[in-house]
Scaffold this motif. Structure first.
Motif, PDB file in Angstrom:
ATOM      1  N   UNK A  62       0.833  -1.210   0.000  1.00 26.54           N
ATOM      2  CA  UNK A  62       0.000   0.000   0.000  1.00 26.54           C
ATOM      3  C   UNK A  62       0.867   1.259   0.000  1.00 26.54           C
ATOM      4  N   UNK A  63       1.855   1.298   0.867  1.00 25.06           N
ATOM      5  CA  UNK A  63       2.682   2.502   0.953  1.00 25.06           C
ATOM      6  C   UNK A  63       3.522   2.700  -0.311  1.00 25.06           C
ATOM      7  N   UNK A  64       4.125   1.639  -0.779  1.00 23.05           N
ATOM      8  CA  UNK A  64       4.999   1.725  -1.956  1.00 23.05           C
ATOM      9  C   UNK A  64       4.183   2.188  -3.177  1.00 23.05           C
ATOM     10  N   UNK A  65       2.945   1.689  -3.278  1.00 27.17           N
ATOM     11  CA  UNK A  65       2.095   2.091  -4.405  1.00 27.17           C
ATOM     12  C   UNK A  65       1.721   3.581  -4.308  1.00 27.17           C
ATOM     13  N   UNK A  66       1.344   4.032  -3.121  1.00 32.81           N
ATOM     14  CA  UNK A  66       0.964   5.443  -2.958  1.00 32.81           C
ATOM     15  C   UNK A  66       2.161   6.367  -3.209  1.00 32.81           C
ATOM     16  N   UNK A  67       3.357   5.882  -2.884  1.00 31.78           N
ATOM     17  CA  UNK A  67       4.555   6.689  -3.168  1.00 31.78           C
ATOM     18  C   UNK A  67       4.773   6.828  -4.672  1.00 31.78           C
ATOM     19  N   UNK A  68       4.313   5.834  -5.422  1.00 26.51           N
ATOM     20  CA  UNK A  68       4.406   5.856  -6.878  1.00 26.51           C
ATOM     21  C   UNK A  68       3.285   6.705  -7.480  1.00 26.51           C
ATOM     22  N   UNK A  69       2.092   6.639  -6.878  1.00 25.97           N
ATOM     23  CA  UNK A  69       0.883   7.259  -7.424  1.00 25.97           C
ATOM     24  C   UNK A  69       0.828   8.770  -7.176  1.00 25.97           C
ATOM     25  N   UNK A  70       1.326   9.211  -6.017  1.00 26.34           N
ATOM     26  CA  UNK A  70       1.053  10.580  -5.570  1.00 26.34           C
ATOM     27  C   UNK A  70       2.290  11.481  -5.624  1.00 26.34           C
ATOM     28  N   UNK A  71       2.046  12.768  -5.910  1.00 25.86           N
ATOM     29  CA  UNK A  71       3.144  13.736  -6.014  1.00 25.86           C
ATOM     30  C   UNK A  71       3.698  14.122  -4.645  1.00 25.86           C
ATOM     31  N   UNK A  72       2.869  14.039  -3.607  1.00 24.56           N
ATOM     32  CA  UNK A  72       3.374  14.219  -2.251  1.00 24.56           C
ATOM     33  C   UNK A  72       3.778  12.842  -1.713  1.00 24.56           C
ATOM     34  N   UNK A  73       4.628  12.823  -0.703  1.00 26.08           N
ATOM     35  CA  UNK A  73       5.215  11.550  -0.278  1.00 26.08           C
ATOM     36  C   UNK A  73       4.574  11.029   1.007  1.00 26.08           C
ATOM     37  N   UNK A  74       3.837   9.918   0.890  1.00 32.35           N
ATOM     38  CA  UNK A  74       3.160   9.360   2.071  1.00 32.35           C
ATOM     39  C   UNK A  74       4.144   8.825   3.112  1.00 32.35           C
ATOM     40  N   UNK A  75       5.434   8.747   2.745  1.00 37.06           N
ATOM     41  CA  UNK A  75       6.426   8.324   3.740  1.00 37.06           C
ATOM     42  C   UNK A  75       6.529   9.324   4.889  1.00 37.06           C
ATOM     43  N   UNK A  76       6.048  10.583   4.620  1.00 34.82           N
ATOM     44  CA  UNK A  76       6.019  11.582   5.700  1.00 34.82           C
ATOM     45  C   UNK A  76       5.058  11.187   6.804  1.00 34.82           C
ATOM     46  N   UNK A  77       4.118  10.298   6.487  1.00 31.03           N
ATOM     47  CA  UNK A  77       3.065   9.946   7.446  1.00 31.03           C
ATOM     48  C   UNK A  77       3.559   8.821   8.331  1.00 31.03           C
ATOM     49  N   UNK A  78       3.809   9.146   9.590  1.00 26.67           N
ATOM     50  CA  UNK A  78       4.333   8.119  10.494  1.00 26.67           C
ATOM     51  C   UNK A  78       3.457   7.947  11.734  1.00 26.67           C
ATOM     52  N   UNK A  79       2.594   8.929  12.019  1.00 28.84           N
ATOM     53  CA  UNK A  79       1.678   8.780  13.164  1.00 28.84           C
ATOM     54  C   UNK A  79       0.320   8.320  12.647  1.00 28.84           C
ATOM     55  N   UNK A  80      -0.250   7.322  13.292  1.00 27.01           N
ATOM     56  CA  UNK A  80      -1.555   6.817  12.862  1.00 27.01           C
ATOM     57  C   UNK A  80      -2.580   7.942  12.882  1.00 27.01           C
ATOM     58  N   UNK A  81      -3.341   8.050  11.780  1.00 29.29           N
ATOM     59  CA  UNK A  81      -4.365   9.084  11.689  1.00 29.29           C
ATOM     60  C   UNK A  81      -3.908  10.338  10.981  1.00 29.29           C
ATOM     61  N   UNK A  82      -2.616  10.420  10.682  1.00 30.39           N
ATOM     62  CA  UNK A  82      -2.076  11.616  10.047  1.00 30.39           C
ATOM     63  C   UNK A  82      -2.594  11.723   8.607  1.00 30.39           C
ATOM     64  N   UNK A  83      -2.942  12.950   8.177  1.00 36.68           N
ATOM     65  CA  UNK A  83      -3.471  13.176   6.837  1.00 36.68           C
ATOM     66  C   UNK A  83      -2.495  13.984   5.997  1.00 36.68           C
ATOM     67  N   UNK A  84      -2.575  13.803   4.687  1.00 30.44           N
ATOM     68  CA  UNK A  84      -1.676  14.490   3.759  1.00 30.44           C
ATOM     69  C   UNK A  84      -2.481  14.925   2.544  1.00 30.44           C
ATOM     70  N   UNK A  85      -2.263  16.168   2.106  1.00 31.21           N
ATOM     71  CA  UNK A  85      -2.887  16.651   0.877  1.00 31.21           C
ATOM     72  C   UNK A  85      -1.933  16.371  -0.268  1.00 31.21           C
ATOM     73  N   UNK A  86      -2.452  15.850  -1.369  1.00 33.19           N
ATOM     74  CA  UNK A  86      -1.571  15.568  -2.503  1.00 33.19           C
ATOM     75  C   UNK A  86      -2.308  15.700  -3.826  1.00 33.19           C
ATOM     76  N   UNK A  87      -1.537  15.972  -4.861  1.00 29.10           N
ATOM     77  CA  UNK A  87      -2.042  15.852  -6.228  1.00 29.10           C
ATOM     78  C   UNK A  87      -1.706  14.462  -6.748  1.00 29.10           C
TER      79      UNK A  87
END
Lengths: 357, 127
Positions: free
Chosen positions: A62-87
């Motif tokens: 899931x994480x590796x795919x989202x890192x490929x799909x999104x222009x912002x980096x979901x690797x920044x998300x380390x606390x459960x529940x954290x949200x990220x805005x991305x294109x």
């Protein structure tokens, strides 16, 4: 036949003016769009945004795919529940959609996408999933309520039993799961508040409980003027598939600090932006709208969103202009058959009830 | 729908009241203001401007949309309502009190040929 949210009958009964929005029959306002706007800036209002689509992403990749799909980096998300805005970009670096992704753990995320692009987003995502061990589940079984305004948080605590304990420590852009609810301290208005995803069959009762707690309904009309004042992009107007996010005011969400290979990256790296998204404040009487020509000494630009700002009591716009146009410059906007003077500002125009420009 | 019996109307949602002095007062209908939503800007014609019937001569803009206002009849603008420019929301409060401009019609017969309340009602129902 337009689609209806679980609250459709509730809106009709409340006297909402219903209009088609991206194929959904949605409340534009319940009487006065401007009053609803002020209510959110000064007290609390609630929006039915169940036309937006929630997607659950699960699996070891899931994480590796989202890192490929999104222009912002979901690797920044380390606390459960954290949200990220991305294109989410196409190969040409244009924006397919803008979205919010919530992180639960590296094998489980929730994405919320725009209504108008939901079907094409899902098709695109499924196509890009090849080679990744992850699955996407569409959550049309959920309703989504946005409760926004300086009194929104307290009102939600009164309306939803247990929500105070669950959310009192939530920082902005942080979410928590409470039974089958997802409560996020996010929104699209520039005010404090929550966005709540909940089972569709509980939407009506929760809406009523919020009404009882003093929250008034607000329509998509107010949502649009609120987000514009907050300097937030609207997909299809300020962002689109043929325009780079770097020319749309959301360059800060494109993460190229690491060598991560995301879709659209090479296109972004091969070009350099010549335009940028600026804010305009009209200094004469009139109303700014999308697609008006902006005349500047550095060349012409175009408004992408424009409206009357109820908080500032004048017209404001977002406009794509030559990148040399600077904050504080005076430009002219072609409004009907005249050229009106506008001042260039840095969005947001309004945050937390205060005018910033 | 609030459509006073004593006024004349156009299919483009203007109302017109002919005064004893032969000058007509023009505004937008209650149905029109309701469709527009919160009015935030009004632009009115120059006094002395001569208009053809159906000519664009004013603009009423809401948060949502801009609406052109047309001359119901040919004539000359003799007065405009500055107070509605200063308080555009008065159009929402009472569309028949918040008149926009006064026009001296070239011909009284043109006024007589406009829609009556029943005629406007059926036009508004179509929209």
């Amino acid at each position: 036949m337009a689609r209806q949210t679980p609250l459709h009958e509730t809106h009709r009964a409340a006297g909402a003016k219903l209009v088609d929005f991206a194929g959904w029959d949605m409340p534009l306002h319940y009487g006065s769009q401007i009053e609803e706007h002020h209510l959110v800036r000064r007290a609390a209002g609630m929006f039915d945004v169940s036309h937006m689509l929630a997607l659950d992403v699960t699996g070891p990749d899931a994480r590796r795919w989202l890192q490929h799909l999104l222009a912002n980096d979901v690797a920044k998300l380390t606390d459960a529940g954290r949200a990220l805005y991305s294109c989410m970009l196409n190969e040409q670096g244009g924006v397919i959609d803008d979205l919010i992704v919530y992180y639960f753990d590296s094998r489980r995320y929730r994405i919320v996408v725009n209504a108008g692009t939901a079907d094409s987003d899902l098709a695109w995502m499924r196509k890009t999933l090849e080679g990744f061990d992850a699955a996407i589940a569409s959550r049309r079984d959920l309703a989504i309520l946005a409760v926004q305004g300086p009194q929104a948080v307290e009102a939600v605590w009164r309306a939803i039993p247990g929500s105070r304990n669950a959310t009192h420590a939530l920082a902005p852009f942080q979410a928590t799961e409470m039974d089958d609810l997802l409560i996020a301290r996010t929104g699209y208005t520039g005010e404090d508040g929550f966005e709540i995803a909940l089972p569709a069959d509980r939407a009506t009762a929760t809406w009523q409980a919020l009404l009882d707690a003093g929250v008034k309904p607000a329509g998509l009309g107010a949502r649009d003027t609120l987000r514009l004042e907050a300097g937030m992009c609207l997909y299809g107007q300020d962002l689109d598939a043929s325009t780079s996010p770097l020319e749309s005011g959301v360059g800060w969400t494109v993460n190229m600090k690491t060598p991560r290979d995301f879709i659209g990256r090479s296109a972004l790296e091969s070009g350099s932006p010549t335009r940028r998204l600026a804010g305009l404040v009209l200094e004469e009487r009139g109303v700014l709208r999308a697609h008006q020509i902006v005349v500047t000494p550095q060349g012409n630009g175009e408004t992408t969103s424009g409206s009357f700002s109820p908080t500032m009591n004048c017209a404001i716009a977002l406009a794509r202009v030559p990148k040399e146009v600077a904050v504080g410059d005076r430009v002219e906007v072609e409004v009907r058959d005249r050229r009106l003077l506008a001042r260039v500002v840095k969005p947001p125009f309004v945050r937390n009830g205060r005018v910033l420009v | 729908m609030n459509i006073p019996q004593d006024l004349k109307y156009t299919a483009s949602h203007e109302w017109l009241r002919l005064g004893d002095d032969g000058v007509a007062t023009v505004g937008i209908t209650d149905h029109a203001q309701e469709q527009l939503g919160d009015v935030v800007f009004v632009e009115l014609p120059e006094i002395g401007r001569k208009l053809k019937a159906g000519e664009e001569c004013a603009v009423v803009e809401s948060v949502k949309a801009a609406s052109d206002i047309y001359a119901p009849v040919a004539g000359e603008i003799v007065e405009v309502n500055q107070s509605v420019v200063d308080a555009p929301e008065s159009v929402n409060a009472d569309a028949y009190a918040a008149w926009l401009y006064r026009i001296r019609p070239d011909s009284a017969a043109d006024v007589a040929s406009l829609l009556d309340a029943a005629g406007y009602q059926s036009e508004a129902n179509k929209a």
